[in-house]
Design a protein around this motif. Structure first.
Motif, PDB file in Angstrom:
ATOM      1  N   ASN A   3       0.855  -1.193   0.000  1.00 54.01           N
ATOM      2  CA  ASN A   3       0.000   0.000   0.000  1.00 54.01           C
ATOM      3  C   ASN A   3       0.878   1.225   0.000  1.00 54.01           C
TER       4      ASN A   3
ATOM      5  N   PHE B  48     -10.396   4.690  16.625  1.00 51.77           N
ATOM      6  CA  PHE B  48      -9.637   3.484  16.272  1.00 51.77           C
ATOM      7  C   PHE B  48      -9.200   3.443  14.806  1.00 51.77           C
TER       8      PHE B  48
ATOM      9  N   TRP C 106      -5.373 -10.232   4.813  1.00 53.40           N
ATOM     10  CA  TRP C 106      -6.196  -9.315   5.584  1.00 53.40           C
ATOM     11  C   TRP C 106      -5.862  -9.416   7.071  1.00 53.40           C
ATOM     12  N   ILE C 107      -5.696  -8.291   7.735  1.00 56.07           N
ATOM     13  CA  ILE C 107      -5.349  -8.297   9.154  1.00 56.07           C
ATOM     14  C   ILE C 107      -6.256  -7.370   9.963  1.00 56.07           C
ATOM     15  N   PRO C 110      -2.834  -3.016  12.330  1.00 52.56           N
ATOM     16  CA  PRO C 110      -1.574  -2.894  11.580  1.00 52.56           C
ATOM     17  C   PRO C 110      -0.396  -3.550  12.320  1.00 52.56           C
ATOM     18  N   MET C 115       2.919  -7.636   8.687  1.00 50.67           N
ATOM     19  CA  MET C 115       3.194  -6.858   7.475  1.00 50.67           C
ATOM     20  C   MET C 115       4.610  -7.123   6.970  1.00 50.67           C
ATOM     21  N   ILE C 121       0.132  -7.848   2.189  1.00 47.92           N
ATOM     22  CA  ILE C 121      -0.802  -7.558   3.276  1.00 47.92           C
ATOM     23  C   ILE C 121      -1.575  -6.275   2.959  1.00 47.92           C
ATOM     24  N   MET C 122      -2.871  -6.300   3.193  1.00 49.48           N
ATOM     25  CA  MET C 122      -3.728  -5.131   2.991  1.00 49.48           C
ATOM     26  C   MET C 122      -3.767  -4.319   4.284  1.00 49.48           C
ATOM     27  N   TYR C 123      -3.392  -3.076   4.209  1.00 50.05           N
ATOM     28  CA  TYR C 123      -3.368  -2.223   5.397  1.00 50.05           C
ATOM     29  C   TYR C 123      -4.798  -1.958   5.871  1.00 50.05           C
ATOM     30  N   PRO C 124      -5.090  -2.266   7.143  1.00 48.01           N
ATOM     31  CA  PRO C 124      -6.480  -2.204   7.614  1.00 48.01           C
ATOM     32  C   PRO C 124      -6.918  -0.794   7.994  1.00 48.01           C
ATOM     33  N   PRO C 125      -8.223  -0.488   7.889  1.00 47.95           N
ATOM     34  CA  PRO C 125      -8.729   0.845   8.217  1.00 47.95           C
ATOM     35  C   PRO C 125      -8.871   1.102   9.721  1.00 47.95           C
ATOM     36  N   LEU C 126      -9.086   0.041  10.496  1.00 44.02           N
ATOM     37  CA  LEU C 126      -9.271   0.194  11.935  1.00 44.02           C
ATOM     38  C   LEU C 126      -8.305  -0.703  12.695  1.00 44.02           C
ATOM     39  N   ASP C 127      -8.013  -0.307  13.927  1.00 44.75           N
ATOM     40  CA  ASP C 127      -7.299  -1.182  14.852  1.00 44.75           C
ATOM     41  C   ASP C 127      -8.366  -1.899  15.672  1.00 44.75           C
ATOM     42  N   GLU C 130      -7.391  -2.928  19.427  1.00 46.21           N
ATOM     43  CA  GLU C 130      -7.566  -1.826  20.382  1.00 46.21           C
ATOM     44  C   GLU C 130      -9.051  -1.586  20.645  1.00 46.21           C
TER      45      GLU C 130
END
Lengths: 364, 364, 364
Positions: A3, B48, C106-107, C110, C115, C121-127, C130
């Motif tokens: 990305n 988040f 998909w994770i 982050p 990664m 790996i697709m960078y995720p929008p949310l943690d 947490e």
């Protein structure tokens, strides 16, 4: 593929810590509400109808899909069922048909006769027969009791066992539940499309016995047409022609005179363009053998990848129109609570209910 | 296997008759309510978010899935559609595209030209074209008309019939509906992934004629990539490489210059990691042939057993980000009403609508 | 086949122009409302329970299906998750288990270690980690962290890579998130039914390391039984017998002593009649190796064409009763938010929630 990293977002995020960075929503109270306040303009209702729109005939009966073969359970209790019976009445339905007392190991009520015939019956949590009859009494409806389908004996040639457990069941059920004023008929649950598995014998025996013990209450069957949309034909089997269908059902129905009163073929396994011809044949056969001819107009859609969600209104109307022109006495549907009810988990069913009520000019 | 009998429950049940025995609920009024009173803490909205969260580009257009190929009908009438057009506007959508005037026997309005070309057309209950144009006028939106897909003639080599019925349809439609201020373009409904079935000829003829009769309104197509998630490849066919895809579409698009204005490839048939490369190729081809390049960002999920429910927000964002980086002029989605709308039967769509609006900071 | 034309409708339509003709609804304001005003009679709640109704044991834990394998996403944000955690508490759930930190590309957050181990790996929008820990802290619940499933390395024999990325992940996660008071355990996400793919080595290494870094927090696994309802057996593979299952799992679990604390087999891949026998075997094995034995009671239905919708209450009760009789210490379900929650997109889940609460006499 990596990305792209955007350093400016990193800087902003670092500046404002864990909160959403500037490009994203910081205050979205209204956006998090799932329901918009906007409504549609009700004066549009009934508009855009075409000049030669088809004309259906009304539905007065529905199956109750207990015990189900292939429709996921809505997990309703008696309160939810009571609510649904009330909405059925508002649509003009006055007859409910328990589709089967049991299927294999699963049963709709603790029937002694079924629990005795095999050792793998699962004891049920509710007495659904008592529940449905109580609600049918309350809502002034007619209830038909569907017999037990072992899903086994009659498939392995032991059709006498299928008959025997059901004769005992019919006795037990009439004795226990027959006092209900709504108890109005019987439904023979074994479904076939062709002359197979001694179906004539099975149905003749069960139908005759049910009528004998209950003072001649009517008996209904709902077989299907061996058409292009059956599991068998979709797996490679040959569909029957209209003539072959007529020939086999002439044989079967000939053996069922006096045992079966209502012939309600399922209407969904043939292409729409073929349906009228099959309905006319079914009507002629019913007339020949002194039976009343209904159509079981399926309210679920067989043409979609998801098996099954509510049918498109246009298709339901097409089938109701065909049934009307073919001279059907009445319509039962499989099945109101999942596929036409405003209480359904599938809200497409609630909208189908509204399209139906608009068509027949039914207001509250 | 027999269920265990518990005699104590029998005794209790005998003591209290038909009512629930002591271990079960006797008063559960609150438990029978389907909706809990508890709400989520709205101050958590937007929290988040990750430091390098992707950045999408907005969606301004949607298909209207009439007449549908494989999505179960929601059974909306004009009131529900009016409500949905209003929510589209709140999301920033200003263009609606009728995906096809008809598919096989089913048509969206009583088109004389289509009813004349074959004898198995089902007469429709509503004039959906008049309805959609009325609503598009009301909501200040643009409407594109999708042509008729016989699902037949062009598959058996009779592509001239496919062209002829559609040239007549284009004339009929422009004459009857062209006065609507929202009538803004055309959509060529035949979908292919490769150079097959005389698609260049079919599209070139239809596109040119549509532009001629309508004062040069834009023409859109939305073909697909012959990738790993197509029905064909999932049934054993070979997926095309990026190079093969470029080669075949270079040929096809070369024949469509002047007939097609907007190239909006479907984006869902390739793996996520491959998408960006395909988008760049599509953009280069569009530039080469003077076409505008959009992405048809599918809002349904092709990766789940249920075909299809709304897509996961993370995946939609990934595709919108890829489209942005690849230089797409705009985004259309298949398709808002089922897969992104708060009115959808699938409430996952209403939540997707909220995630989208949060991302783009759209408040009411 | 041509539709019949009805000239009288044509005349009426001509007379009243575009409005609905007399046979159709002209004023249907009430009919267009999707929600009927009628409610069910609440005094019926709890009625019709059978004398020997089964008795379940309660559910105290649920998986959180992130990152999902095959369940369509509901697209909830933190507000919706907060609301759902609250309803979980009202059902008696106090433990949530993140089913896997990631699946393939998909994770769920982050994770640097993931990664770094592959470039797709697709960078995720949310943690999400947490988020879930914040909510678990808020609602006084226990949270178990599920490790990363590459869906790749351990399937092609590179099990050491599967181990290595997860040892690094465990370190990273404990360091970053371990301060949360709700962080209460670990879940090893690789799911098998037989002794295959070096599963003993993989799980032993991950489990031991997780316990070491976290002060000996418990480690859970949820394998499955190689039964008739597995994808493999439905595709032609042979199901294991109870004896074969016992033999293979005796070997595997022997190697996991000290690395795994809670053994929670999935309960859905065998026929209902077989389940009790398998539960007894699993309990004996857990006892033998000093592990706590739970049942992962699936709340979705494997028997329906739609894969998957919420399970029928009768079946869930059957499995809870079998688990109770077999001596399970506790129950986890896959999975509350889709299949048992009043917030689910599937309203069959909200009704299942009510049936469950009625059974256990849980009122608000």
């Amino acid at each position: 593929m990596k990305n792209n990293r955007r350093s400016f977002l990193k800087q902003i995020a670092a500046a404002i810590g864990g909160a959403a960075c500037a490009k994203y929503l910081t205050s979205c109270t209204s956006a998090s509400a799932a329901e918009p306040a906007v409504e549609g303009d009700k004066s549009l209702a009934g508009k855009f109808v075409t000049p030669e729109c088809l004309q259906g005939m009304p539905i007065h009966a529905t199956f109750l899909d207990e015990v189900s073969w292939d429709i996921p359970h809505q997990n309703w209790g008696p309160v939810e069922w009571d609510k649904d019976f009330a909405t059925m009445k508002k649509m003009g339905i006055d007859t409910v048909v328990l589709i089967r007392a049991g299927l294999g190991s699963w049963i709709a009520a603790p029937f002694e006769s079924v629990m005795a015939c095999r050792d793998d019956i699962m004891y049920p949590p509710l007495d659904l027969v008592e529940m449905f009859l109580t609600l049918a009494d309350k809502h002034d409806m007619k209830f038909y009791f569907g017999v037990y389908d072992s899903g086994y004996f009659w498939h392995i040639g032991e059709y006498q066992k299928e008959i025997d457990v059901n004769l005992a069941l019919i006795d037990e059920v009439w004795k226990k539940y027959g006092h209900h004023k709504s108890f109005a008929g019987w439904y023979l649950s074994q479904e076939v499309s062709r002359r197979t598995r001694n179906i004539s014998t099975i149905m003749a025996e069960m139908g005759k016995h049910a009528k004998e013990v209950s003072g001649n209450l009517p008996v209904m069957i709902s077989p299907y047409i061996h058409g292009v949309k059956t599991d068998q034909v979709m797996s490679g089997d040959q569909a029957t022609t209209v003539e072959e269908h007529e020939r086999e059902w002439n044989e079967i129905l000939g053996n069922l005179q006096g045992a079966v009163d209502i012939l309600a073929f399922q209407d969904g396994q043939v292409n729409y363009g073929e349906l009228y011809d099959y309905l006319k044949v079914n009507k002629a056969l019913a007339d020949k053998y002194g039976m009343r001819c209904w159509s079981n107009v399926e309210s679920f859609d067989r043409d979609m990848p998801i098996r099954f969600l509510p049918i498109k209104w246009e298709k339901l109307l097409y089938k109701l129109d065909a049934a009307r022109r073919a001279g059907m006495e009445d319509i039962i549907t499989f099945e109101y609570s999942h596929f036409m009810s405003p209480n359904s988990a599938y809200s497409q069913a609630g909208h189908l209910y509204n399209r139906y009520r608009e068509h027949f000019n039914i207001t509250d």
